[in-house]
Design a protein around this motif. Structure first.
Motif, mmCIF file in Angstrom:
data_model
loop_
_atom_site.group_PDB
_atom_site.id
_atom_site.type_symbol
_atom_site.label_atom_id
_atom_site.label_comp_id
_atom_site.label_asym_id
_atom_site.label_seq_id
_atom_site.Cartn_x
_atom_site.Cartn_y
_atom_site.Cartn_z
ATOM 1 N N LEU A 1 -3.346 60.129 18.792
ATOM 2 C CA LEU A 1 -1.908 59.650 18.388
ATOM 3 C C LEU A 1 -2.075 58.503 17.378
ATOM 4 N N MET A 2 -1.280 58.920 16.282
ATOM 5 C CA MET A 2 -1.320 57.901 15.016
ATOM 6 C C MET A 2 0.164 57.549 14.783
ATOM 7 N N ILE A 3 0.114 56.081 14.827
ATOM 8 C CA ILE A 3 1.437 55.494 14.520
ATOM 9 C C ILE A 3 1.403 54.308 13.480
ATOM 10 N N GLY A 4 2.458 54.585 12.605
ATOM 11 C CA GLY A 4 2.388 53.696 11.515
ATOM 12 C C GLY A 4 3.616 53.636 10.501
ATOM 13 N N ASP A 5 3.888 52.998 9.721
ATOM 14 C CA ASP A 5 4.935 52.915 8.824
ATOM 15 C C ASP A 5 4.432 53.678 7.517
ATOM 16 N N LEU A 6 5.176 53.287 6.265
ATOM 17 C CA LEU A 6 4.867 53.895 4.901
ATOM 18 C C LEU A 6 3.686 53.242 4.536
ATOM 19 N N SER A 7 3.476 51.969 4.483
ATOM 20 C CA SER A 7 2.367 51.282 4.183
ATOM 21 C C SER A 7 0.979 52.080 4.864
ATOM 22 N N ALA A 8 1.058 52.479 5.993
ATOM 23 C CA ALA A 8 -0.056 53.134 6.413
ATOM 24 C C ALA A 8 -0.331 54.764 6.405
ATOM 25 N N LEU A 9 0.718 55.396 5.757
ATOM 26 C CA LEU A 9 0.887 56.650 6.074
ATOM 27 C C LEU A 9 -0.431 57.497 5.348
ATOM 28 N N SER A 10 -0.822 57.037 3.982
ATOM 29 C CA SER A 10 -2.114 57.530 3.322
ATOM 30 C C SER A 10 -3.272 57.565 4.383
ATOM 31 N N HIS A 11 -3.533 56.406 4.960
ATOM 32 C CA HIS A 11 -4.570 56.270 5.493
ATOM 33 C C HIS A 11 -4.528 57.138 6.721
ATOM 34 N N LEU A 12 -3.378 57.018 7.491
ATOM 35 C CA LEU A 12 -3.572 57.956 8.727
ATOM 36 C C LEU A 12 -3.612 59.603 8.250
ATOM 37 N N TYR A 13 -2.942 59.700 7.144
ATOM 38 C CA TYR A 13 -3.158 61.106 6.605
ATOM 39 C C TYR A 13 -4.755 61.402 6.562
ATOM 40 N N MET A 14 -5.540 60.587 5.742
ATOM 41 C CA MET A 14 -6.959 60.661 5.349
ATOM 42 C C MET A 14 -7.721 60.816 6.584
ATOM 43 N N ILE A 15 -7.363 59.856 7.678
ATOM 44 C CA ILE A 15 -7.974 60.218 9.107
ATOM 45 C C ILE A 15 -7.867 61.456 9.793
ATOM 46 N N ARG A 16 -6.692 61.778 9.601
ATOM 47 C CA ARG A 16 -6.195 63.145 10.375
ATOM 48 C C ARG A 16 -6.979 64.166 9.696
ATOM 49 N N ARG A 17 -7.272 64.272 8.345
ATOM 50 C CA ARG A 17 -7.801 65.262 7.764
ATOM 51 C C ARG A 17 -9.285 65.473 8.074
ATOM 52 N N SER A 18 -9.887 64.112 8.373
ATOM 53 C CA SER A 18 -11.320 64.077 8.426
ATOM 54 C C SER A 18 -11.783 64.231 9.770
ATOM 55 N N LEU A 19 -10.918 64.412 10.840
ATOM 56 C CA LEU A 19 -11.334 64.994 12.223
ATOM 57 C C LEU A 19 -11.666 66.270 12.414
ATOM 58 N N PRO A 20 -12.360 66.806 13.283
ATOM 59 C CA PRO A 20 -12.650 68.079 13.305
ATOM 60 C C PRO A 20 -11.520 68.887 13.640
ATOM 61 N N SER A 21 -11.207 70.399 13.263
ATOM 62 C CA SER A 21 -10.267 71.054 13.475
ATOM 63 C C SER A 21 -9.434 71.282 14.782
ATOM 64 N N ASP A 22 -10.611 71.029 15.812
ATOM 65 C CA ASP A 22 -10.179 71.412 17.298
ATOM 66 C C ASP A 22 -9.601 70.192 17.937
ATOM 67 N N LYS A 23 -9.257 69.191 17.155
ATOM 68 C CA LYS A 23 -8.900 67.756 17.926
ATOM 69 C C LYS A 23 -7.324 68.008 17.939
ATOM 70 N N LEU A 24 -6.697 67.540 18.809
ATOM 71 C CA LEU A 24 -5.183 67.519 18.981
ATOM 72 C C LEU A 24 -4.774 66.315 18.405
ATOM 73 N N VAL A 25 -3.737 66.444 17.164
ATOM 74 C CA VAL A 25 -3.395 65.101 16.663
ATOM 75 C C VAL A 25 -1.970 65.143 16.578
ATOM 76 N N LYS A 26 -1.357 64.184 17.120
ATOM 77 C CA LYS A 26 0.187 63.783 16.987
ATOM 78 C C LYS A 26 0.399 62.652 16.329
ATOM 79 N N GLY A 27 1.438 62.485 15.396
ATOM 80 C CA GLY A 27 1.924 61.176 14.721
ATOM 81 C C GLY A 27 3.215 60.771 14.717
ATOM 82 N N ILE A 28 3.348 59.547 14.848
ATOM 83 C CA ILE A 28 4.532 58.786 14.819
ATOM 84 C C ILE A 28 4.694 57.918 13.489
#
Length: 242
Positions: free
Chosen positions: A125-152
């Motif tokens: 689960l990834m939670i953040g505001d505009l300031s953190a959006l690109s960082h959370l995007y980077m982490i999500r893309r870097s996780l293996p594709s079989d992981k379940l990822v939700k974001g708020i």
């Protein structure tokens, strides 16, 4: 440049050139920097940059001349790094990103920190505001594709938010005021039943929300500390590296 700036730019920081610049939304810009130094970085997804953005401006204090920004994307073979910078704070960095131009020099140093990609969980689960959006995007893309990822993810105006570098918008995006602890808690409780197996949360952005949510996951949900990752990106009462 003064003596300290000469040391910063010749010894401490690496130099890059702005290769591209475009506006992502009403409150965010993207720049692509290029440098041979980028090709040889010991880089981990979730790393960030210390950037000297006020070099040569004597009216600024030293703490105002260095800002921290997330690495949104990197192509080490080409020597490129993409950085997304929000402008709604109206601070030194906001003015710099609006005024900088393709061809300008920038000075940087990568830092790993602890808010890095971690693949030991099954659901995220990834939670953040505009300031953190690109960082959370980077982490999500870097996780293996079989992981379940939700974001708020939220901002005061939804049009300030932007898609990831691959054109996708994988998180749930909301228009919320600053420090919206109660609405975010409601949305977390709605999402939690969808998370299976070993779970991990990334919380970033407003330091007030980071503190509240860290306590919620530790004390109310009894999550282990190693599965709760927090990174305060800003505080309304502070600026820069204070």
């Amino acid at each position: 440049m003064n003596f300290i700036e000469n040391i910063l730019t010749s010894v401490v920081l690496d130099e890059a050139t702005i290769l591209e610049k475009n506006q992502l939304s009403k409150a965010a810009y993207r720049i692509r920097t290029q440098s041979d130094k980028i090709k040889n970085l010991d880089f981990l997804p979730g790393s960030f940059l210390r950037m000297g953005i006020g070099i040569g401006k004597d009216e600024l204090s030293m703490k105002d001349k260095v800002r921290s920004y997330s690495v949104w994307d990197i192509d080490q073979k080409a020597g490129h790094m993409d950085i997304a910078i929000a402008t709604h704070s109206n601070g030194i960095g906001s003015h710099w990103i609006k005024d900088c131009k393709v061809g300008d020099r920038v000075f940087f140093k990568t830092k790993k920190g602890k808010f890095l990609v971690d693949d030991q969980a099954e659901s995220y689960l990834m939670i953040g505001d505009l300031s953190a959006l690109s960082h959370l995007y980077m982490i999500r893309r870097s996780l293996p594709s079989d992981k379940l990822v939700k974001g708020i993810v939220y901002s005061q105006r939804q049009e300030e938010l932007f898609d990831d570098v691959d054109g996708t918008s994988p998180f749930d995006l909301y228009e919320l005021p600053q420090n919206p602890i109660l609405p975010i808690l409601t949305k977390i409780k709605e999402v939690l039943p969808e998370l299976k197996g070993k779970k991990m949360v990334y919380i970033a952005g407003d330091s007030r929300l980071c503190i509240e949510l860290n306590q919620f996951f530790r004390k109310e949900l009894n999550w282990e500390t190693k599965f709760i990752k927090t990174k305060p990106f800003w505080n309304p009462e502070k600026k820069g590296l204070e």
